[in-house]
Design a protein around this motif. Structure first.
Motif, mmCIF file in Angstrom:
data_model
loop_
_atom_site.group_PDB
_atom_site.id
_atom_site.type_symbol
_atom_site.label_atom_id
_atom_site.label_comp_id
_atom_site.label_asym_id
_atom_site.label_seq_id
_atom_site.Cartn_x
_atom_site.Cartn_y
_atom_site.Cartn_z
ATOM 1 N N LEU A 38 12.839 -52.252 35.737
ATOM 2 C CA LEU A 38 13.595 -52.523 36.780
ATOM 3 C C LEU A 38 15.047 -52.575 35.838
ATOM 4 C CD1 LEU A 38 12.230 -55.733 39.229
ATOM 5 C CD2 LEU A 38 12.462 -53.362 39.579
ATOM 6 N N ILE A 39 14.961 -53.187 34.821
ATOM 7 C CA ILE A 39 16.441 -53.126 33.336
ATOM 8 C C ILE A 39 17.085 -51.829 33.891
ATOM 9 C CG2 ILE A 39 17.941 -53.640 31.441
ATOM 10 C CD1 ILE A 39 16.266 -56.158 32.330
ATOM 11 N N LYS A 40 15.944 -50.711 32.867
ATOM 12 C CA LYS A 40 16.189 -49.543 32.861
ATOM 13 C C LYS A 40 17.106 -48.776 34.319
ATOM 14 C CE LYS A 40 15.187 -49.157 28.675
ATOM 15 N NZ LYS A 40 15.875 -49.120 27.644
ATOM 16 N N LEU A 41 15.953 -48.965 34.946
ATOM 17 C CA LEU A 41 16.162 -47.727 36.601
ATOM 18 C C LEU A 41 17.320 -48.934 36.613
ATOM 19 C CD1 LEU A 41 13.174 -48.708 38.490
ATOM 20 C CD2 LEU A 41 13.768 -46.237 37.993
ATOM 21 N N LYS A 42 18.122 -49.715 37.089
ATOM 22 C CA LYS A 42 19.590 -50.231 36.922
ATOM 23 C C LYS A 42 20.760 -49.274 36.425
ATOM 24 C CE LYS A 42 22.598 -54.091 37.252
ATOM 25 N NZ LYS A 42 22.538 -56.147 36.915
ATOM 26 N N GLU A 43 19.712 -49.564 34.811
ATOM 27 C CA GLU A 43 21.049 -48.850 33.667
ATOM 28 C C GLU A 43 21.024 -46.872 33.679
ATOM 29 O OE1 GLU A 43 19.666 -49.876 29.972
ATOM 30 O OE2 GLU A 43 19.914 -51.571 29.444
ATOM 31 N N TRP A 44 19.788 -46.543 34.456
ATOM 32 C CA TRP A 44 20.086 -44.938 34.653
ATOM 33 C C TRP A 44 20.710 -44.528 36.080
ATOM 34 C CZ3 TRP A 44 14.203 -44.606 33.476
ATOM 35 C CH2 TRP A 44 14.068 -44.140 32.179
ATOM 36 N N THR A 45 20.938 -45.822 36.946
ATOM 37 C CA THR A 45 21.337 -45.648 37.982
ATOM 38 C C THR A 45 22.836 -45.997 37.702
ATOM 39 O OG1 THR A 45 19.887 -46.377 39.675
ATOM 40 C CG2 THR A 45 21.637 -46.684 40.625
ATOM 41 N N LEU A 46 23.416 -46.383 37.338
ATOM 42 C CA LEU A 46 24.459 -47.243 36.699
ATOM 43 C C LEU A 46 25.218 -45.451 36.530
ATOM 44 C CD1 LEU A 46 24.771 -50.766 35.981
ATOM 45 C CD2 LEU A 46 25.969 -49.417 37.480
ATOM 46 N N LYS A 47 24.281 -45.314 35.043
ATOM 47 C CA LYS A 47 24.975 -43.793 34.625
ATOM 48 C C LYS A 47 25.123 -42.801 35.564
ATOM 49 C CE LYS A 47 23.068 -45.224 30.037
ATOM 50 N NZ LYS A 47 21.971 -45.015 29.074
ATOM 51 N N LEU A 48 24.390 -42.579 36.170
ATOM 52 C CA LEU A 48 23.761 -41.512 37.593
ATOM 53 C C LEU A 48 25.436 -41.488 38.187
ATOM 54 C CD1 LEU A 48 20.720 -41.292 38.697
ATOM 55 C CD2 LEU A 48 22.251 -39.558 37.012
ATOM 56 N N TRP A 49 25.621 -42.499 38.751
ATOM 57 C CA TRP A 49 26.520 -43.176 38.961
ATOM 58 C C TRP A 49 28.275 -43.070 38.361
ATOM 59 C CZ3 TRP A 49 28.374 -43.738 44.016
ATOM 60 C CH2 TRP A 49 29.867 -44.047 44.647
ATOM 61 N N GLN A 50 28.164 -43.030 37.453
ATOM 62 C CA GLN A 50 29.573 -42.569 36.407
ATOM 63 C C GLN A 50 29.651 -41.067 36.323
ATOM 64 O OE1 GLN A 50 28.643 -44.711 33.501
ATOM 65 N NE2 GLN A 50 29.163 -46.757 33.674
ATOM 66 N N ARG A 51 28.473 -40.944 36.522
ATOM 67 C CA ARG A 51 28.214 -39.110 36.284
ATOM 68 C C ARG A 51 27.942 -38.334 37.578
ATOM 69 N NH1 ARG A 51 27.005 -41.472 32.142
ATOM 70 N NH2 ARG A 51 27.543 -40.683 30.038
ATOM 71 N N ARG A 52 28.715 -38.895 39.063
ATOM 72 C CA ARG A 52 28.643 -39.098 40.314
ATOM 73 C C ARG A 52 29.325 -37.533 40.898
ATOM 74 N NH1 ARG A 52 31.859 -42.841 40.660
ATOM 75 N NH2 ARG A 52 33.377 -42.475 41.063
ATOM 76 N N GLY A 53 30.100 -36.591 40.090
ATOM 77 C CA GLY A 53 30.879 -35.374 39.756
ATOM 78 C C GLY A 53 29.796 -34.437 39.545
ATOM 79 N N ILE A 54 28.765 -34.427 38.566
ATOM 80 C CA ILE A 54 27.753 -33.093 37.868
ATOM 81 C C ILE A 54 27.010 -33.699 38.853
ATOM 82 C CG2 ILE A 54 26.429 -33.487 36.349
ATOM 83 C CD1 ILE A 54 28.964 -34.400 34.090
ATOM 84 N N VAL A 55 26.736 -35.257 38.817
ATOM 85 C CA VAL A 55 24.932 -35.428 40.200
ATOM 86 C C VAL A 55 25.593 -34.314 41.420
ATOM 87 C CG1 VAL A 55 23.679 -36.749 41.519
ATOM 88 C CG2 VAL A 55 24.044 -37.391 39.111
ATOM 89 N N CYS A 56 26.237 -34.599 41.892
ATOM 90 C CA CYS A 56 26.857 -33.359 43.203
ATOM 91 C C CYS A 56 27.014 -32.421 43.556
ATOM 92 C CB CYS A 56 28.347 -34.333 43.762
ATOM 93 S SG CYS A 56 27.980 -35.987 44.572
ATOM 94 N N PHE A 57 27.465 -32.188 42.258
ATOM 95 C CA PHE A 57 27.305 -30.174 42.281
ATOM 96 C C PHE A 57 26.116 -29.641 41.413
ATOM 97 C CE2 PHE A 57 27.081 -27.100 38.805
ATOM 98 C CZ PHE A 57 27.706 -25.810 39.449
#
Length: 407
Positions: free
Chosen positions: A64-83
């Motif tokens: 659960l902690i790792k999933l939370k950390e990865w979700t935060l990292k993806l949100w910080q790079r949401r521009g790349i994720v959207c692309f």
């Protein structure tokens, strides 16, 4: 040379600072090591077959902690994720729309999935959260061996696609066996081997990033290998055993030679290569210097050496000699030779079958190999559960020590 001396001075200064408390009182080195050793033993006791309930509980919490950390990292790079999502949407539209382009889309899809499969297996081989899955012995090696045996049996490497690579079938217009060479077989499996090697190179990045981040922040990283690396630096002058001297040799080669030292370590089967990644991260070696040398060494040089070894080992005349040698073993030789001969004969019959599947008695060699693969995968999964549970236990220990310091 001057930069290397300055780096070593910085390392010594960093160690001196770490041994002092915030009030300036020196912490006894022996008591610190005893505490770390006690914490390590406590973490290592978290195993599924010893403490299953606690291990599973800690594993779920760490997940659960790792999933939370990865979700935060993806949100910080949401521009790349959207692309990336836009690209996936465009490919999905092209994939679902009928037209003449479907032939190229299907070809691209097959190649991308095939490459991603081998890259993923390569990553699993070098990153296992404590232990890697030996995918070369389980997947790539047998694949190269089957292609080698088929090439000599069919007299050609032009296996029809499909069903290749899922199933190898001899072409209808078989060529002369004299046209088969080591280089032609190597070219047939070059894509799979290079993708697997690239995956192993990607899997070596976590130790590098961990040590680099620790050096930049000046904090102790959450990794046992890095602690071992620092202890090795402290005890470098008095090292006598072979393993420590081998680790020091890798560290000195990478530190002094640079790109070519990393390339040399990556180009041979080297169980100590994690230490090379930690060394490069610790001494702030540029990313592309480390990853470029690792990629060239593992995906090109090392993979060609391994391919050549497997192809020579499974060449037709070598295999026949091995089977005959098995039969010459006193007492048990003929009994062992029979299933090997039956297995090879069954494979030859499958190669010359035009399509579908042929009925054949189950061979115990294939049964044993399937069970070995199953056992290895189960061990890999169990090791991940144990490692993540131990990682959560270390979080609790660090939290406890922090609370003790603030009291």
């Amino acid at each position: 040379m001057e930069r290397a001396v300055n780096r070593l001075r910085n390392v010594q200064q960093l160690k001196t600072n770490r041994m002092a408390s915030p009030q300036g009182v020196c912490v006894p080195d022996s008591s610190l090591r005893e505490r770390r050793q006690k914490d390590k033993e406590e973490r290592l006791s978290l195993l599924l077959w010893r403490r299953p309930v606690t291990t599973l509980h800690y594993f779920l919490l760490e997940t659960l902690i790792k999933l939370k950390e990865w979700t935060l990292k993806l949100w910080q790079r949401r521009g790349i994720v959207c692309f990336f999502l836009v690209l996936c949407s465009l490919f999905s539209i092209l994939y679902s729309t009928e037209g003449a382009h479907q032939e190229y889309v299907q070809h691209l899809e097959n190649k991308l999935l095939w490459c991603a499969y081998w890259v993923g297996l390569g990553i699993l081989s070098s990153v296992g959260l404590g232990t890697g899955l030996h995918t070369f012995l389980l997947y790539l090696g047998p694949h190269i061996a089957s292609v080698t045996l088929a090439a000599y049996e069919c007299g050609s490497i032009d296996f029809p696609e499909p069903p290749y690579p899922d199933q190898i079938v001899c072409p209808q217009d078989e060529a002369m066996e004299s046209g088969i060479s080591l280089f032609s077989i190597m070219s047939k499996v070059r894509l799979e081997a290079c993708m697997w090697g690239a995956g192993t190179a990607i899997g070596e990045l976590p130790p590098y990033f961990m040590a680099r981040a620790a050096r930049q922040s000046g904090a102790d990283p959450d990794d046992e290998d890095y602690e071992e690396f620092e202890e090795m630096l402290e005890q470098a002058e008095g090292a006598q055993d072979f393993v420590t001297r081998a680790k020091l040799g890798v560290q000195h080669m990478v530190q002094k030679v640079g790109f070519f030292g990393i390339l040399a370590c990556a180009s041979i089967p080297n169980p100590l290569f994690d230490l090379a990644g930690i060394t490069c991260g610790h001494f702030m070696v540029p990313f592309w210097t480390f990853f470029g040398a690792t990629l060239i060494g593992k995906a090109i040089i090392k993979m060609h050496i391994q391919k050549l070894f497997v192809i020579i080992t499974f060449s037709k005349h070598i295999v026949e000699q091995m089977v005959s040698l098995i039969g010459s073993v006193p007492k048990v030789g003929p009994a062992l030779q029979k299933p090997f001969s039956q297995y090879l004969e069954a494979q030859r019959n499958k190669l010359h079958h035009a399509g579908g599947s042929i009925p054949a008695d189950e061979n115990w060699l294939a049964w044993v190999f399937e069970k070995v693969v199953l056992v290895m995968v189960c061990y890999f999964v169990i090791s991940i559960v144990n490692s993540m549970a131990q990682s959560y236990a270390k979080r609790l220990q660090q939290q406890r020590h922090t609370e003790e310091k603030t009291k």
